[in-house]
Design an enzyme around this catalytic site. Structure first.
Site, PDB file in Angstrom:
ATOM      1  N   CYS A 221      43.223  24.338  20.958  1.00 32.67           N
ATOM      2  CA  CYS A 221      44.494  23.744  21.360  1.00 32.67           C
ATOM      3  C   CYS A 221      44.390  22.227  21.420  1.00 32.67           C
ATOM      4  CB  CYS A 221      44.913  24.305  22.719  1.00 32.67           C
ATOM      5  SG  CYS A 221      46.372  23.506  23.384  1.00 32.67           S
TER       6      CYS A 221
ATOM      7  N   CYS B 291      46.159  20.543  24.304  1.00 34.02           N
ATOM      8  CA  CYS B 291      45.496  20.679  25.611  1.00 34.02           C
ATOM      9  C   CYS B 291      44.314  19.711  25.697  1.00 34.02           C
ATOM     10  CB  CYS B 291      44.931  22.083  25.804  1.00 34.02           C
ATOM     11  SG  CYS B 291      46.059  23.394  25.427  1.00 34.02           S
ATOM     12  N   ASP B 292      43.534  19.605  24.617  1.00 32.25           N
ATOM     13  CA  ASP B 292      42.225  18.953  24.704  1.00 32.25           C
ATOM     14  C   ASP B 292      42.075  17.680  23.869  1.00 32.25           C
ATOM     15  OD1 ASP B 292      41.423  21.064  26.350  1.00 32.25           O
ATOM     16  OD2 ASP B 292      40.914  22.293  24.617  1.00 32.25           O
TER      17      ASP B 292
END
Ligand code: NDP
Length: 324
Positions: A137, A140-141
């Protein structure tokens, strides 16, 4: 084990399909419980800008869209249960649901909207460095890879989208794909090809995720062992991060042996309907659709599932009244 709660319609899953089903079922005066699961709001909560959901001329952030959908369903009485359903009993009605909080629920009708999750490669090192350089993701990261070198594995729209997003942070983004042709749509592929921060390694596969353990005991990814599938050449390419973007698998584990599925595990629904192989159980969204997989098509099928479920419930109740 606590007391069992009963509802007219239980909806498992809280992405666009589940929350649209909740909105329609609640407006049809049914008692509705939405089991939000491990990822409340579903896959859109791990995306950024959604530009193709009709009604939002300038786009909207995925998490914000899901917040709005949830509030809209709740306005008509749908209730969110922040629990994950771990087992279902579909042999007799009312259906039974068991959650990770060891709570038991019963429902006259069931709508399954559990969606799909990112697939992983399953090669050595991938699981070891998950969260230590390996991710599925970018939204997300991606932030953690400021000015670093990252790889994106895959050749579909997800891979292009992840790569483009990562160019905001990373110094260089390398797309690694097993073929020279790309499954991605022309518009996404062209955007990626025109981005100067993106380089390409094809046709190649990842054989191993390599890393080290720092003196502090923390692991970190340092490289990928790649193999050119044409020449057979194997080499190590240094990376700080690697994003796996090779598609999705449906979240249907708890329905195995209970509902008809296709070979890939997607729930089978009847033509022009959301009915599954068990009467009273309906399915909508990515859990039964590996073709369109869009927020808007998921929402559309959520509406269909709510209409199918409420009409079915009404006919069952009508038959019971006539028989009484
Ligand atoms: P896709 O199935 O379209 O693509 C998966 C990619 O991963 C393919 O290139 C495939 O290679 C590769 N792949 C699969 N398994 C492996 C493996 N084991 N090893 C190496 N490579 C592998 O999935 P996506 O998630 O990209 O897209 C799904 C759907 O969602 C599509 O319909 C897409 O259009 C849509 N989507 C739309 C977006 C948008 O419009 N903004 C954004 C993201 C997705 P190969 O081609 O060789 O099979």
């Amino acid at each position: 084990m606590s007391q069992t709660h009963h509802t007219d319609i239980a909806i498992i899953g809280s992405g666009p399909a589940g929350l649209t089903a909740a909105l329609y079922a609640a407006r049809a005066q049914q008692r509705v419980l939405v089991f939000e699961g491990n990822q409340p709001g579903g896959q859109l909560t791990i995306t950024t800008e959604v530009e193709n959901y009709p009604g939002f001329e300038k786009g909207i952030l995925g998490p914000e869209l899901m917040d709005i959908m949830r509030k809209q369903a709740q306005r008509f009485g749908a209730e969110s249960i922040y629990e994950h359903v771990i087992d279902v009993q579909l042999d007799r009605r009312p259906f039974e649901l068991l959650t990770d909080r060891e709570r038991r629920y019963t429902a006259d009708a069931l709508i399954i909207a559990t969606g799909a999750s990112a697939k992983m490669l399953g090669v050595p090192g991938e699981a070891d460095y998950m969260g230590y350089g390996v991710s599925a993701c970018a939204t997300c990261d991606g932030f953690f890879f400021r000015n670093q070198r990252v790889a994106v594995i895959g050749g579909g729209d997800t891979a292009m989208e992840e790569a483009l997003y990562l160019t905001r942070f990373a110094s260089e983004v390398t797309i690694i794909h097993r073929r020279d042709e790309f499954r991605a749509s022309k518009i996404m592929l062209t955007r990626a090809q025109q981005n100067e921060k993106i380089r390409w390694i094809t046709p190649a596969v990842v054989e191993e995720f390599l890393g080290e353990t720092l003196p502090t005991g923390v692991k970190r990814l340092t490289a990928l062992r790649l193999r050119n599938v044409q020449s057979g050449n194997v080499w190590e390419e240094p990376f700080d991060g690697a994003f796996v973007a090779i598609g999705h698998q449906p979240n249907t584990e708890i329905f195995r042996g209970k509902l008809a599925m296709d070979d890939a595990g997607y729930l089978v629904t009847e033509c022009k309907s959301t009915r599954t192989s068990v009467e009273g159980v309906f399915a909508c969204g990515d859990v039964q659709d590996h073709v369109y997989r869009q927020a808007v098509t998921a929402a559309g099928s959520g509406c269909m599932a709510a209409l199918d479920a409420t009409r079915w419930l009404e006919s069952v109740r009508h038959r019971a009244e006539v028989a009484a």
